[in-house]
Design a protein around this motif. Structure first.
Motif, PDB file in Angstrom:
ATOM      1  N   PHE A   1      61.991  46.653  34.431  1.00 54.50           N
ATOM      2  CA  PHE A   1      61.821  48.100  34.280  1.00 54.50           C
ATOM      3  C   PHE A   1      61.206  48.599  35.527  1.00 54.50           C
ATOM      4  CE2 PHE A   1      62.046  46.797  29.699  1.00 54.50           C
ATOM      5  CZ  PHE A   1      62.981  47.797  29.299  1.00 54.50           C
ATOM      6  N   GLY A   2      60.255  47.817  36.059  1.00 49.96           N
ATOM      7  CA  GLY A   2      59.782  48.268  37.379  1.00 49.96           C
ATOM      8  C   GLY A   2      58.941  49.737  37.275  1.00 49.96           C
ATOM      9  N   GLY A   3      58.937  50.283  38.524  1.00 50.81           N
ATOM     10  CA  GLY A   3      58.349  51.713  38.503  1.00 50.81           C
ATOM     11  C   GLY A   3      56.927  51.750  38.150  1.00 50.81           C
ATOM     12  N   LEU A   4      56.664  52.617  37.277  1.00 48.45           N
ATOM     13  CA  LEU A   4      55.246  53.028  36.885  1.00 48.45           C
ATOM     14  C   LEU A   4      54.652  51.858  35.819  1.00 48.45           C
ATOM     15  CD1 LEU A   4      52.706  54.791  37.114  1.00 48.45           C
ATOM     16  CD2 LEU A   4      53.787  56.242  35.155  1.00 48.45           C
ATOM     17  N   LEU A   5      55.646  51.491  34.849  1.00 45.77           N
ATOM     18  CA  LEU A   5      55.099  50.281  34.207  1.00 45.77           C
ATOM     19  C   LEU A   5      54.832  49.071  34.942  1.00 45.77           C
ATOM     20  CD1 LEU A   5      54.874  49.248  31.255  1.00 45.77           C
ATOM     21  CD2 LEU A   5      57.410  48.464  31.379  1.00 45.77           C
ATOM     22  N   ASP A   6      55.556  48.817  35.886  1.00 45.73           N
ATOM     23  CA  ASP A   6      55.219  47.583  36.920  1.00 45.73           C
ATOM     24  C   ASP A   6      53.770  47.745  37.574  1.00 45.73           C
ATOM     25  OD1 ASP A   6      55.434  44.871  37.850  1.00 45.73           O
ATOM     26  OD2 ASP A   6      56.498  45.998  39.737  1.00 45.73           O
ATOM     27  N   LEU A   7      53.782  48.920  38.128  1.00 44.71           N
ATOM     28  CA  LEU A   7      52.516  49.415  38.698  1.00 44.71           C
ATOM     29  C   LEU A   7      51.225  49.258  37.952  1.00 44.71           C
ATOM     30  CD1 LEU A   7      51.579  50.346  41.474  1.00 44.71           C
ATOM     31  CD2 LEU A   7      51.972  52.671  40.787  1.00 44.71           C
ATOM     32  N   ILE A   8      51.210  49.951  36.678  1.00 46.41           N
ATOM     33  CA  ILE A   8      50.004  49.773  36.058  1.00 46.41           C
ATOM     34  C   ILE A   8      49.976  48.363  35.376  1.00 46.41           C
ATOM     35  CG2 ILE A   8      49.039  50.634  33.845  1.00 46.41           C
ATOM     36  CD1 ILE A   8      50.914  53.282  34.222  1.00 46.41           C
ATOM     37  N   GLY A   9      50.841  47.627  35.157  1.00 48.95           N
ATOM     38  CA  GLY A   9      50.934  46.365  34.525  1.00 48.95           C
ATOM     39  C   GLY A   9      50.262  45.243  35.571  1.00 48.95           C
ATOM     40  N   GLN A  10      50.794  45.390  36.801  1.00 47.01           N
ATOM     41  CA  GLN A  10      49.901  44.626  37.822  1.00 47.01           C
ATOM     42  C   GLN A  10      48.520  44.971  38.153  1.00 47.01           C
ATOM     43  OE1 GLN A  10      51.966  41.938  38.390  1.00 47.01           O
ATOM     44  NE2 GLN A  10      51.313  42.219  40.496  1.00 47.01           N
ATOM     45  N   ARG A  11      48.197  46.280  38.075  1.00 44.46           N
ATOM     46  CA  ARG A  11      46.750  46.393  38.156  1.00 44.46           C
ATOM     47  C   ARG A  11      45.990  46.029  37.099  1.00 44.46           C
ATOM     48  NH1 ARG A  11      49.375  48.039  41.836  1.00 44.46           N
ATOM     49  NH2 ARG A  11      48.916  45.882  42.228  1.00 44.46           N
ATOM     50  N   VAL A  12      46.459  46.040  35.837  1.00 43.49           N
ATOM     51  CA  VAL A  12      45.696  45.549  34.627  1.00 43.49           C
ATOM     52  C   VAL A  12      45.745  43.899  34.708  1.00 43.49           C
ATOM     53  CG1 VAL A  12      46.192  45.239  32.130  1.00 43.49           C
ATOM     54  CG2 VAL A  12      46.313  47.087  33.091  1.00 43.49           C
ATOM     55  N   VAL A  13      46.762  43.322  35.174  1.00 43.68           N
ATOM     56  CA  VAL A  13      46.728  41.881  35.364  1.00 43.68           C
ATOM     57  C   VAL A  13      45.837  41.379  36.407  1.00 43.68           C
ATOM     58  CG1 VAL A  13      48.075  39.856  36.063  1.00 43.68           C
ATOM     59  CG2 VAL A  13      48.966  41.639  34.192  1.00 43.68           C
ATOM     60  N   GLU A  14      45.836  42.152  37.301  1.00 41.94           N
ATOM     61  CA  GLU A  14      44.781  41.759  38.824  1.00 41.94           C
ATOM     62  C   GLU A  14      43.377  42.025  38.122  1.00 41.94           C
ATOM     63  OE1 GLU A  14      46.213  44.320  41.540  1.00 41.94           O
ATOM     64  OE2 GLU A  14      47.886  43.242  42.319  1.00 41.94           O
ATOM     65  N   ILE A  15      43.000  42.869  37.490  1.00 42.59           N
ATOM     66  CA  ILE A  15      41.478  43.408  37.068  1.00 42.59           C
ATOM     67  C   ILE A  15      41.263  42.174  36.056  1.00 42.59           C
ATOM     68  CG2 ILE A  15      40.184  44.813  35.751  1.00 42.59           C
ATOM     69  CD1 ILE A  15      41.838  47.200  37.083  1.00 42.59           C
ATOM     70  N   TRP A  16      42.118  41.879  34.978  1.00 38.72           N
ATOM     71  CA  TRP A  16      42.098  40.856  33.983  1.00 38.72           C
ATOM     72  C   TRP A  16      41.652  39.549  34.794  1.00 38.72           C
ATOM     73  CZ3 TRP A  16      40.036  41.759  29.589  1.00 38.72           C
ATOM     74  CH2 TRP A  16      40.125  40.903  28.558  1.00 38.72           C
ATOM     75  N   SER A  17      42.694  39.038  35.599  1.00 34.83           N
ATOM     76  CA  SER A  17      42.639  37.837  36.039  1.00 34.83           C
ATOM     77  C   SER A  17      41.330  37.463  37.027  1.00 34.83           C
ATOM     78  CB  SER A  17      43.893  37.648  36.999  1.00 34.83           C
ATOM     79  OG  SER A  17      44.189  38.257  38.075  1.00 34.83           O
ATOM     80  N   GLY A  18      40.778  38.727  37.467  1.00 33.42           N
ATOM     81  CA  GLY A  18      39.850  38.904  38.255  1.00 33.42           C
ATOM     82  C   GLY A  18      38.414  38.344  37.707  1.00 33.42           C
ATOM     83  N   LEU A  19      38.407  38.561  36.238  1.00 31.84           N
ATOM     84  CA  LEU A  19      37.125  38.130  35.601  1.00 31.84           C
ATOM     85  C   LEU A  19      36.869  36.893  35.665  1.00 31.84           C
ATOM     86  CD1 LEU A  19      37.784  40.775  32.392  1.00 31.84           C
ATOM     87  CD2 LEU A  19      36.378  41.101  34.315  1.00 31.84           C
ATOM     88  N   PRO A  20      35.655  36.332  35.681  1.00 30.94           N
ATOM     89  CA  PRO A  20      35.041  34.739  35.441  1.00 30.94           C
ATOM     90  C   PRO A  20      35.271  34.509  34.233  1.00 30.94           C
ATOM     91  CG  PRO A  20      33.212  36.468  35.755  1.00 30.94           C
ATOM     92  CD  PRO A  20      34.434  37.165  35.613  1.00 30.94           C
ATOM     93  N   MET A  21      36.674  33.993  33.911  1.00 32.86           N
ATOM     94  CA  MET A  21      37.200  33.225  32.657  1.00 32.86           C
ATOM     95  C   MET A  21      36.099  32.280  32.144  1.00 32.86           C
ATOM     96  SD  MET A  21      40.216  30.830  31.668  1.00 32.86           S
ATOM     97  CE  MET A  21      39.396  29.656  32.259  1.00 32.86           C
TER      98      MET A  21
END
Length: 349
Positions: A176-196
């Motif tokens: 779908f790309g677009g805004l959905l992809d933009l928001i999803g990427q930011r969420v994934v980047e923030i979540w993956s940056g947490l010290p698991m």
């Protein structure tokens, strides 16, 4: 010849080429067979390592204690509780009746504490305990056998669930790309940056999780590893002509994703799965080693490594778990390399 003809009829040329490439990688092909044998063997761990006998013959009756629990009164005892076949009194009752006891090859389960050890604990390897005992008198060979099965199947469950979530998220973002992809990427980047590791250690210190709870905690972070791979493949595939044609003909987005997009995106995903599986095993072992993994009592390789660290004078503890981990991860890496070769379009037969 008939089997070859049937294979050529059932499988497509692409599938046959991939299978040929996979078999051409001798290390990976041999590793599949070795790992398959190990998995099949450990599936019957209860029959290979158990404090309960496999078969008991008493007064003409045939009993299977490994499958069914019998009270002590069944064998001439006085108590209604489950018979302890390590008790000399129960053994004597069976022998006096002319009976027979067939023990398991390793007459100890993973949680059986041997009260008849002669030396100081941990006890060194001997005929009674082939790999010795741990610091409470449990058989190391039995714990390695059960621990291999637990680690592998826990990692398989974690990998499959992570793949389901990661493929869904990555395919949705990429298609779908677009805004959905933009928001999803930011969420994934923030979540993956947490010290698991630190977050899981904090959560497990607040509660005492079981195997399912720990699986859920690891799943919160593990699914993100597949998102970039699937997203990149879907972004590339969605611009193919046949995908555009399917959308122009009015095919629903879900049908287009499942039928035309994901089959191409799954190539990179399947190549990545064996390495994700080995990473899941390492994560579980690390948490168990640090004391934040499975609860006490589970046959854990990480807990066995921790015992080896705490008992330097008993090297068989750490070495048994170490070589088991090395063998398991080496086989998975070799299989991953063979899968990579099989799906590589640049590699000929």
């Amino acid at each position: 010849m008939a089997e070859v003809a049937v294979a050529r009829t059932v499988f497509s040329p692409l599938t046959r080429r991939r299978w040929s490439n996979f078999k051409a990688n001798r290390r990976g092909y041999l590793s599949v067979w070795i790992l398959s044998v190990m998995v099949i063997v450990t599936l019957f761990s209860e029959f290979l390592a158990n404090s309960k006998p496999l078969l008991v013959i008493y007064q003409g009756g045939v009993y299977f204690p490994v499958l069914v629990s019998y009270p002590e009164t069944t064998f001439g005892g006085e108590f209604e509780t489950e018979a302890d076949f390590g008790d000399p009194v129960v053994k004597e009752f069976i022998r006096e009746s002319g009976g027979f006891i067939l023990p398991a090859p390793i007459p100890f389960a993973f949680d059986t504490i041997d009260l008849d050890t002669t030396g100081a604990l941990p006890e060194a390897p001997s005929r009674r305990h082939l790999l010795g005992t741990d610091d409470v008198g449990r058989d190391v060979a039995a714990r390695v056998l059960y621990g291999f099965r637990l680690s592998l199947w826990f990692a398989v469950a974690l990998t499959l669930l992570s793949a389901m979530i990661g493929i869904t998220v990555g395919a949705t973002q990429g298609f779908f790309g677009g805004l959905l992809d933009l928001i999803g990427q930011r969420v994934v980047e923030i979540w993956s940056g947490l010290p698991m590791l630190f977050i899981i250690m904090i959560l497990t210190s607040l509660i005492e999780p079981g195997a399912l709870a720990l699986l859920f905690l690891l799943l919160l972070f593990n699914w993100m590893m597949l998102v970039p791979v699937v997203r990149a493949e879907v972004l590339r595939t969605r611009n193919f002509d046949y995908v555009k044609a399917a959308r122009a003909l009015g095919q629903r987005d879900l049908i287009v994703i499942l039928r035309y997009v994901l089959p191409n995106a799954m190539v990179a995903t399947l190549t990545f799965l064996p390495f994700l599986l080995s990473g899941s095993i390492v994560t579980l072992t690390s948490l168990d080693f640090l004391g934040f993994g499975l609860p006490v009592g589970y046959p854990s390789l990480g807990e066995l490594l921790a015992q080896g660290k705490a008992n330097i004078q008993a090297p068989w503890l750490g070495l048994a778990a170490f070589f088991t981990m090395v063998l398991m991860l080496t086989l998975l890496v070799f299989i991953g390399e063979a899968v990579r070769d099989a799906f590589d379009p640049r590699r000929g037969v």
